[in-house]
Design a protein around this motif. Structure first.
Motif, PDB file in Angstrom:
ATOM      1  N   MET A 163     -22.679  -7.175 -15.625  1.00  0.00           N
ATOM      2  CA  MET A 163     -21.395  -8.001 -15.063  1.00  0.00           C
ATOM      3  C   MET A 163     -21.524  -9.380 -15.159  1.00  0.00           C
ATOM      4  O   MET A 163     -20.422 -10.416 -15.711  1.00  0.00           O
ATOM      5  N   LEU A 164     -22.260 -10.232 -14.488  1.00  0.00           N
ATOM      6  CA  LEU A 164     -22.808 -11.774 -14.017  1.00  0.00           C
ATOM      7  C   LEU A 164     -22.538 -12.549 -15.673  1.00  0.00           C
ATOM      8  O   LEU A 164     -21.839 -13.022 -16.095  1.00  0.00           O
ATOM      9  N   ILE A 165     -23.235 -11.953 -17.181  1.00  0.00           N
ATOM     10  CA  ILE A 165     -23.812 -12.626 -17.822  1.00  0.00           C
ATOM     11  C   ILE A 165     -22.551 -12.304 -18.608  1.00  0.00           C
ATOM     12  O   ILE A 165     -21.694 -12.840 -19.759  1.00  0.00           O
ATOM     13  N   ALA A 166     -21.782 -11.295 -18.576  1.00  0.00           N
ATOM     14  CA  ALA A 166     -20.089 -10.618 -19.456  1.00  0.00           C
ATOM     15  C   ALA A 166     -19.028 -11.788 -18.475  1.00  0.00           C
ATOM     16  O   ALA A 166     -18.383 -12.095 -19.909  1.00  0.00           O
ATOM     17  N   LEU A 167     -19.199 -11.468 -17.722  1.00  0.00           N
ATOM     18  CA  LEU A 167     -18.695 -12.795 -17.223  1.00  0.00           C
ATOM     19  C   LEU A 167     -18.278 -13.785 -18.046  1.00  0.00           C
ATOM     20  O   LEU A 167     -17.357 -15.016 -17.741  1.00  0.00           O
ATOM     21  N   ALA A 168     -19.626 -14.520 -18.110  1.00  0.00           N
ATOM     22  CA  ALA A 168     -19.564 -15.859 -18.924  1.00  0.00           C
ATOM     23  C   ALA A 168     -19.027 -15.762 -19.774  1.00  0.00           C
ATOM     24  O   ALA A 168     -18.961 -16.824 -20.504  1.00  0.00           O
ATOM     25  N   GLY A 169     -19.441 -15.066 -19.976  1.00  0.00           N
ATOM     26  CA  GLY A 169     -19.079 -14.118 -21.780  1.00  0.00           C
ATOM     27  C   GLY A 169     -17.842 -14.820 -21.826  1.00  0.00           C
ATOM     28  O   GLY A 169     -17.170 -15.472 -23.369  1.00  0.00           O
ATOM     29  N   LEU A 170     -17.336 -14.244 -20.859  1.00  0.00           N
ATOM     30  CA  LEU A 170     -15.617 -13.713 -20.733  1.00  0.00           C
ATOM     31  C   LEU A 170     -14.866 -15.040 -20.840  1.00  0.00           C
ATOM     32  O   LEU A 170     -14.083 -15.791 -21.199  1.00  0.00           O
ATOM     33  N   SER A 171     -15.616 -15.986 -20.130  1.00  0.00           N
ATOM     34  CA  SER A 171     -15.126 -17.184 -19.288  1.00  0.00           C
ATOM     35  C   SER A 171     -14.810 -18.500 -20.493  1.00  0.00           C
ATOM     36  O   SER A 171     -14.516 -19.320 -20.803  1.00  0.00           O
ATOM     37  N   ALA A 172     -16.054 -18.266 -21.497  1.00  0.00           N
ATOM     38  CA  ALA A 172     -15.770 -18.995 -22.884  1.00  0.00           C
ATOM     39  C   ALA A 172     -14.861 -18.671 -24.523  1.00  0.00           C
ATOM     40  O   ALA A 172     -15.318 -18.909 -25.743  1.00  0.00           O
ATOM     41  N   LEU A 173     -15.087 -17.100 -23.831  1.00  0.00           N
ATOM     42  CA  LEU A 173     -14.070 -16.906 -24.965  1.00  0.00           C
ATOM     43  C   LEU A 173     -12.700 -18.029 -25.250  1.00  0.00           C
ATOM     44  O   LEU A 173     -11.964 -18.297 -24.103  1.00  0.00           O
ATOM     45  N   PRO A 174     -11.898 -18.314 -26.530  1.00  0.00           N
ATOM     46  CA  PRO A 174     -10.963 -19.071 -27.098  1.00  0.00           C
ATOM     47  C   PRO A 174      -9.453 -18.359 -26.916  1.00  0.00           C
ATOM     48  O   PRO A 174      -9.668 -17.218 -26.330  1.00  0.00           O
ATOM     49  N   THR A 175      -9.107 -19.081 -26.196  1.00  0.00           N
ATOM     50  CA  THR A 175      -7.420 -18.299 -25.568  1.00  0.00           C
ATOM     51  C   THR A 175      -6.661 -18.523 -26.993  1.00  0.00           C
ATOM     52  O   THR A 175      -5.305 -17.640 -26.975  1.00  0.00           O
ATOM     53  N   GLU A 176      -6.480 -19.104 -28.184  1.00  0.00           N
ATOM     54  CA  GLU A 176      -5.942 -18.728 -29.463  1.00  0.00           C
ATOM     55  C   GLU A 176      -5.798 -17.423 -29.760  1.00  0.00           C
ATOM     56  O   GLU A 176      -4.137 -17.179 -30.306  1.00  0.00           O
TER      57      GLU A 176
END
Length: 248
Positions: A163-176
């Motif tokens: 969950m912690l690693i996935a959260l870090a990945g989600l926070s880095a996803l582009p919004t465009e």
């Protein structure tokens, strides 16, 4: 090219040498308590282990099965929890901290607590199971379900890691891409399936790799809870115990 950096030399000595030397010893006949030099015997150790030791083969299969099932369940739950905690809601920080506390506790303490939870007579899990279905399960003494019990413990402890690693990945996803997809009329399910999960795949693969490596060498919790029992049903090829080639 010459190796000039001291850190590279230290890395090779501390990591590469033990691996190479251990591999060399696997082709020899030698005991740590013996005073003689290792006798080279080729692949005899491997042939004997695979062809003649049925106990090792069963333990190796249980190790693979434990890792595959446990890590798969943890991946699904971990990514699901990451998607939930990636949203803003009241108490998010508090609940996220609670979920992460399972990774902080020591393995022996976790094992002792789960031994009480899974106890056939006084365990709280059987208490609620008896209230709902009127049955009690021998979680740790039934050969057919003991590995599932250990997977439950491992999942409880290490799902927050994914969950912690996935959260870090989600926070880095582009919004465009999300903004464009919403303008085109994409639903929440389509955003998740066609945007979030594909872009999150590299992060998930990293989490799976780390968890698989760690699950393959899990020892302490299993040893404290079952010691490989009942009747070797939870024995895994993680390490060798004394006396003899006992596997856990």
């Amino acid at each position: 090219m010459a190796i000039s950096h001291p850190a590279v030399v230290i890395l090779l000595v501390m990591m590469a040498f033990p691996i190479v030397y251990t591999l060399f010893l696997s082709f020899t006949k030698w005991s740590p308590t013996s005073l003689g030099t290792p006798e080279f015997i080729g692949l005899q150790n491997y042939f004997k282990l695979i062809a003649q030791d049925e106990r090792f083969r069963n333990a190796a299969w249980r190790t693979i099965w434990f890792t595959a099932v446990g890590v798969s369940v943890q991946c699904v739950l971990g990514v699901g929890l990451a998607l939930i905690f990636n949203r803003e809601f009241a108490g998010r920080g508090f609940f996220r901290t609670i979920f992460l506390m399972s990774m902080v506790a020591t393995p022996v303490a976790i094992a002792l607590v789960w031994m009480m939870i899974l106890d056939i007579n006084t365990g709280i899990l059987n208490y609620f199971l008896n209230l709902v279905a009127g049955v009690r399960l021998a979680w740790l003494s039934n050969r057919s379900i003991v590995l599932w019990s250990l997977i439950l413990v491992d999942t409880w402890q290490w799902t927050p890691f994914i969950m912690l690693i996935a959260l870090a990945g989600l926070s880095a996803l582009p919004t465009e891409p999300y903004e464009s997809a919403v303008i085109d009329g994409a639903s929440s399910a389509q955003l998740l399936w066609y945007l979030t999960l594909p872009m999150l795949r590299p992060t998930i693969m990293v989490a799976l790799m780390f968890r698989s490596i760690d699950a393959l060498k899990t020892f302490d919790i299993i040893y404290v809870i079952t010691s490989g029992g009942p009747a070797f049903a939870s024995e895994r090829s993680t390490c060798t115990l004394s006396p003899g080639p006992l596997l856990l």
